[in-house]
Design an enzyme around this catalytic site. Sequence first.
Site, PDB file in Angstrom:
ATOM      1  NE  ARG A   1      19.923  31.837  39.830  1.00 39.99           N
ATOM      2  CZ  ARG A   1      20.057  33.108  39.433  1.00 39.99           C
ATOM      3  NH1 ARG A   1      19.087  33.690  38.762  1.00 39.99           N
ATOM      4  NH2 ARG A   1      21.171  33.764  39.674  1.00 39.99           N
TER       5      ARG A   1
ATOM      6  CG  HIS B   1      19.154  33.015  33.153  1.00 36.09           C
ATOM      7  ND1 HIS B   1      19.448  32.089  34.121  1.00 36.09           N
ATOM      8  CD2 HIS B   1      19.153  34.235  33.795  1.00 36.09           C
ATOM      9  CE1 HIS B   1      19.628  32.709  35.288  1.00 36.09           C
ATOM     10  NE2 HIS B   1      19.446  34.006  35.110  1.00 36.09           N
TER      11      HIS B   1
ATOM     12  CD  GLU C   1      18.632  28.858  33.524  1.00 34.28           C
ATOM     13  OE1 GLU C   1      19.685  29.489  33.304  1.00 34.28           O
ATOM     14  OE2 GLU C   1      17.684  29.315  34.160  1.00 34.28           O
TER      15      GLU C   1
HETATM   16  C1  GLV Z   1      20.720  36.710  37.182  1.00 30.85           C
HETATM   17  O1  GLV Z   1      20.170  35.678  37.017  1.00 30.85           O
HETATM   18  C2  GLV Z   1      21.101  37.228  38.468  1.00 30.85           C
HETATM   19  O2  GLV Z   1      21.092  36.491  39.462  1.00 30.85           O
HETATM   20  O3  GLV Z   1      21.447  38.416  38.550  1.00 30.85           O
END
Ligand code: GLV
Length: 302
Positions: free
Chosen positions: A218, A265, A246
């Site tokens: 993250r 992402h 984001e």
């Molecule tokens: C994607 O970012 C997840 O948390 O699976």
Amino acid sequence: METWVPSGEVAEALSALPDVRCSVYDGTGPEPGGIEDVEVWIPPLIPVPDVPGTLARMRSLRLLQTVTAGVEAYRPHLPEGAVLCNARGVHDAGTAEWAVGAMIAVIREFPGFTDAQRRGEWTYHHTGVLADATVLIVGYGSIGAALERRLDGFEVEVVRVARRAREGVHGMAELPALLPAADVVVLLVPATEATAGMVDAAFLARMKDGAVLVNAARGGIVDTDALVAELKDGRLRAALDVTAPEPLPEGHPLWSAPGVLITPHVAGSTPASARRMLRLMRSQMTRHLAGDPLDNVITDAY
Ligand code: GLV
């Protein structure tokens, strides 16, 4: 059983189960009616606009099953009586594959060669190589193990770090001592109070010159200003699938920082994840209907 699902595909995957009534809510259009009767919620990949408000109105909720590994959007707002389960395993293949590709792209300078290709320039020079590198996996869980399996064959040394030390895995307390030896540092930790901003200026300063930070976790785990400063110095390089915020806004200093590869992402956004996700949703719902223990229950120890 009233169930909100994020897509027609999930509704279809659950259609053979008895007593399951699915309403599709992908978070963009109007909310389906009957929120107070929803017993199971499988929220969409991108969280709905008001997660706390939505959860506060789900008075019958028993199971919140995410399609993501990360559950930080839901964990603080879970209504009493509801169980939270994540999608552990669903994104292992996609995310591990992205991490291998991203570290190779940065080390072998693919983005720079792509720029040169667009200019029609033959920019011959030696590059780094993944072979013989030490790859430090920070947050060694199921994605980390999938990454290690994929790295087998690249002739690297993998060092594992997790919240708690166990056989073959270092604890977080050892991380500062391990950072200076790593050529690649891969972040796979969940977003929690403990990991927010953990990759700060001091963390980055311990990384060796020329090392690559790979963030598949993250954005909020990294102090972006501190990273931008290291990138601008040319001391570190990075591959980021996640940023804070984001989407990364136009003009953000990360966009123009040298030595960084940014993807939006997408690590887990592949057909492999979609197939695994549908399988997990079906098995979890089957367990829930039968009153069997669920997989991937998030506890305080998450
Ligand atoms: C994607 O970012 C997840 O948390 O699976």
